[in-house]
Structure formats: structure tokens, C-alpha cells
Motif scaffolding. Structure first.
Motif, mmCIF file in Angstrom:
data_model
loop_
_atom_site.group_PDB
_atom_site.id
_atom_site.type_symbol
_atom_site.label_atom_id
_atom_site.label_comp_id
_atom_site.label_asym_id
_atom_site.label_seq_id
_atom_site.Cartn_x
_atom_site.Cartn_y
_atom_site.Cartn_z
ATOM 1 N N GLU A 164 0.909 -1.265 -0.195
ATOM 2 C CA GLU A 164 0.088 -0.088 -0.122
ATOM 3 C C GLU A 164 1.076 1.119 0.011
ATOM 4 O OE1 GLU A 164 -1.043 -0.778 4.809
ATOM 5 O OE2 GLU A 164 -1.753 -1.760 2.868
ATOM 6 N N THR A 168 0.554 4.099 -3.317
ATOM 7 C CA THR A 168 0.456 5.374 -2.754
ATOM 8 C C THR A 168 1.385 6.255 -3.528
ATOM 9 O OG1 THR A 168 -0.795 4.883 -0.838
ATOM 10 C CG2 THR A 168 0.196 7.178 -0.873
ATOM 11 N N GLU A 172 0.649 9.179 -6.395
ATOM 12 C CA GLU A 172 1.059 10.459 -6.469
ATOM 13 C C GLU A 172 1.686 10.753 -7.596
ATOM 14 O OE1 GLU A 172 2.764 10.602 -2.791
ATOM 15 O OE2 GLU A 172 0.974 10.964 -1.601
ATOM 16 N N ALA A 201 -4.732 4.281 -5.803
ATOM 17 C CA ALA A 201 -5.071 4.987 -4.670
ATOM 18 C C ALA A 201 -6.179 3.948 -3.858
ATOM 19 C CB ALA A 201 -5.587 6.394 -4.755
ATOM 20 N N ASN A 206 -6.548 4.695 -0.062
ATOM 21 C CA ASN A 206 -6.181 5.727 0.454
ATOM 22 C C ASN A 206 -7.189 6.814 -0.058
ATOM 23 O OD1 ASN A 206 -4.996 8.570 0.872
ATOM 24 N ND2 ASN A 206 -3.056 7.505 0.511
ATOM 25 N N LEU A 209 -6.378 10.457 -0.856
ATOM 26 C CA LEU A 209 -5.576 10.914 -2.079
ATOM 27 C C LEU A 209 -6.713 10.357 -3.236
ATOM 28 C CD1 LEU A 209 -3.052 11.196 -4.078
ATOM 29 C CD2 LEU A 209 -2.559 8.628 -3.801
#
Length: 346
Positions: A164, A168, A172, A201, A206, A209
Motif C-alpha cells: 500500500e 500510494t 501520487e 489509490a 487511500n 488521495l
């Protein structure tokens, strides 16, 4: 004779310009490609009008792109008509994907072209992304979009061996690639990056995000005169933001969080072990916060039962927070239940 020679030289020059357009297209530079293909399309050279239309759609120049699609069809390239439909449905496809992401549906339907040559730590990826984001903020997307794409090409293969934290970090990068593409006047190029950012994401669960990506996509839609699509993106982003809020450690509004989490947990099937575990744990914590120890214990039992084979630092952190809160509340049975999990896992 001189007329024939002049025509030959013109055709040769147009052919060279067409090849330059091909090279720019292959290098991912639709603006330069459009410049060259426009000259070739004016002379009705081959499929130049089709390629010009494709580049113009990537640049967000819809009206001119549709004109050249009509020219291409008249030149004997009926497939150009499909470009119009593809462009019209691109935002709709993105919003449908975003809706599935927001309700927690698994949508991982792509993989990088190659395997990673060596491991790059998520912290190193994130540090480089922060530096590139600072460049974007100071100098604009045009100045750094190419560097963002180079960064992405290097790190994207990491997702096949990641967790994870890695998902992430790469999400990004895709988010920044989409944002700098938009700022570079390439909205058609931005959408696929935003879509992959959402996919990763969600893989990392997340929610914050997801909300960020959808907000950026909504701003892009607004800029390109698509307010209805912008509103949909913002609404989906609000849902993700609310989910993120419900997951947070702060328990200042437990009744509100319980309502949100109860809806959220019902969207997860048995294969969404981590997401379900974290949501059940959050429910237990919020029920404990309102003094309903029996409900907290029941949700904790469900979370622990489903997480026997789960290895997730984030999920374990939430369970530890629950144990700390249960200890303060005097819920000793709940503390023992959670302690038993960590005793078994070492």
C-alpha cells in the motif's frame, strides 16, 4: 517541366514534414505533432488529417479536431468519425471509473510494460515527487511535465512488487503527471494519468488521495467548459473525503462517523480483507467512544476474524489504537482480544 519539378519538390517537403509529425507523435508531443500534421493535412497527404485530429483532441482543441475529422472522412478515412465519439465519451468513462473507485470496487485492470530492474523505496519515490511538485508550483507544468513522465517511467514498475505504501507513492506520481499535463494544455493526456492514480489509490485504500485526484480532475473539467462533469467529479471527491474523515484517528464526532462507516463497510466483499478490517476496526473505535462496549467488541471480533492472514501495518495501527482506547475505557476483554492477535503474529 518546371511545374512538375516544383510539384515534386512540394510533395517531398510535405512528406518530410509528415515524418516530423510522426516523430513528435511518437515522442508524446501532440502540440509539435499538430503543427507538422496540419501542413500535411492541408495537402491531403495520407492519414495526416486523422493524426492531426487525434493530436488536437489531446490538446483539448475539440472544435478544430472535429473539423479535421470531417476532412479525414472525406479523404477516405472513415475511422476518423470514431475519434469524435471516443473524445465525447472519455470524460464519461473516467467518471464511471471514478464512481466504481469511490464505492470501493476493485478496478485494477492494467500492469506496467516491464518488471522493475531494482527496488526503489517508496520514501525515495515520494521525495522525488515532492521536488517535482515544487517545480510545478514555482515554474508551471510545462517546465516539469517531461521530468514527471521520466520519474513515472522509472517507478511505475514498482507496483508489481509493492504494497500500500508503494501504491500510494506511484499513485501520487500519476496524479502529478495528470496535473502537469493539464497545465501543459494536454487534457486528453491528463485523464489516463488521473484514472491510474485513482486505481492505485483504491488499491492502497487511500481515501484522501482519491479525493485529491477527483478534485484536480474536476478543476480540469471546469477549465475546459464541462461544468456538469466537474460537479460529478467534485461530488465523488466529497464522498471520498468523507470516507477519509470517517477513517481518521480523531473521534470528535463518533455518531456521524458510525453512520458513514456502516454504509461504507457494506460495500466490501470478502476479497476486500484489508479495507473491511480497517472499517470494522474504525466502527469498533467509534462505538467505544460513545460508550457502547458490546457493539465495539462485536465489531472488533469481526475485524480480527477476517484478518487472520492479513499483514498490514495500517490495519495493525488501527487495532493498536483501539486497544489503547479500550484500555482507558476499562474494556479489558476487548484489550485481550486484540493482544492475542499480536501475540500470535510475534
Amino acid at each position: 517541366m518546371s511545374d512538375l519539378l516544383a510539384r515534386f519538390e512540394l510533395d517531398e517537403a510535405v512528406e518530410r514534414i509528415y515524418r516530423l509529425g510522426e516523430a513528435a507523435e511518437g515522442a508524446g508531443n501532440p502540440r509539435e505533432a499538430a503543427l507538422h500534421f496540419r501542413v500535411a493535412a492541408d495537402q491531403h497527404l495520407g492519414d495526416a488529417a486523422v493524426r492531426l485530429a487525434r493530436a488536437l483532441f489531446a490538446l483539448g482543441e475539440v472544435a478544430e479536431a472535429e473539423h479535421w475529422c470531417s476532412v479525414a472522412v472525406a479523404d477516405g478515412f472513415p475511422e476518423a468519425a470514431e475519434l469524435v465519439q471516443e473524445n465525447a465519451s472519455a470524460r464519461q468513462r473516467f467518471l464511471e471509473h471514478a464512481a466504481r473507485i469511490t464505492v470501493g470496487a476493485p478496478t485494477f485492470d492494467w500492469l506496467p510494460a516491464g518488471m522493475p530492474a531494482s527496488r526503489i523505496e517508496p520514501s525515495a519515490i515520494a521525495a522525488r515527487t515532492r521536488a517535482l511538485r515544487a517545480l510545478d508550483q514555482q515554474y508551471g507544468g510545462v517546465a516539469c511535465h517531461g521530468s514527471v513522465l521520466e520519474h513515472l517511467a522509472l517507478v511505475e514498475p514498482m507496483i508489481v512488487i509493492g504494497d500500500e505504501e508503494m501504491w500510494t507513492a506511484v499513485a501520487e506520481v500519476h496524479e502529478l503527471a495528470g496535473w502537469t499535463a493539464f497545465d501543459s494544455g494536454l487534457p486528453g493526456t491528463a485523464l489516463p494519468h488521473f484514472e491510474r492514480a485513482l486505481t492505485l489509490a483504491r488499491q492502497a485504500e487511500n481515501e484522501a488521495l482519491i479525493a485529491s485526484v477527483l478534485t484536480r480532475a474536476g478543476r480540469m473539467f471546469l477549465h475546459h467548459n464541462a461544468p456538469d462533469d466537474a460537479v460529478k467529479a467534485f461530488q465523488l471527491g466529497l464522498v471520498a473525503a468523507h470516507n477519509s474523515w470517517a477513517d481518521r484517528r480523531d473521534l470528535s464526532e463518533p455518531e456521524r462517523a458510525i453512520a458513514s462507516l456502516t454504509t461504507k463497510v457494506s460495500t466490501y466483499g470478502e476479497n476486500r480483507v484489508r479495507a473491511r478490517t480497517m472499517t470494522l476496526t474504525a466502527l469498533a473505535r467509534n462505538h467505544l467512544a460513545v460508550g457502547n462496549t458490546a457493539a465495539a467488541r462485536a465489531f472488533a471480533e469481526s475485524a480480527l476474524a477476517g484478518a487472520v492472514h492479513l499483514r498490514s501495518v495500517r490495519a495493525d495501527d488501527q487495532l493498536r489504537w483501539l486497544a489503547d482506547e479500550a484500555r482507558v475505557a476499562g474494556a479489558s476483554v476487548l484489550v485481550e482480544q486484540i493482544s492475542a492477535r499480536f501475540a500470535r503474529s510475534g
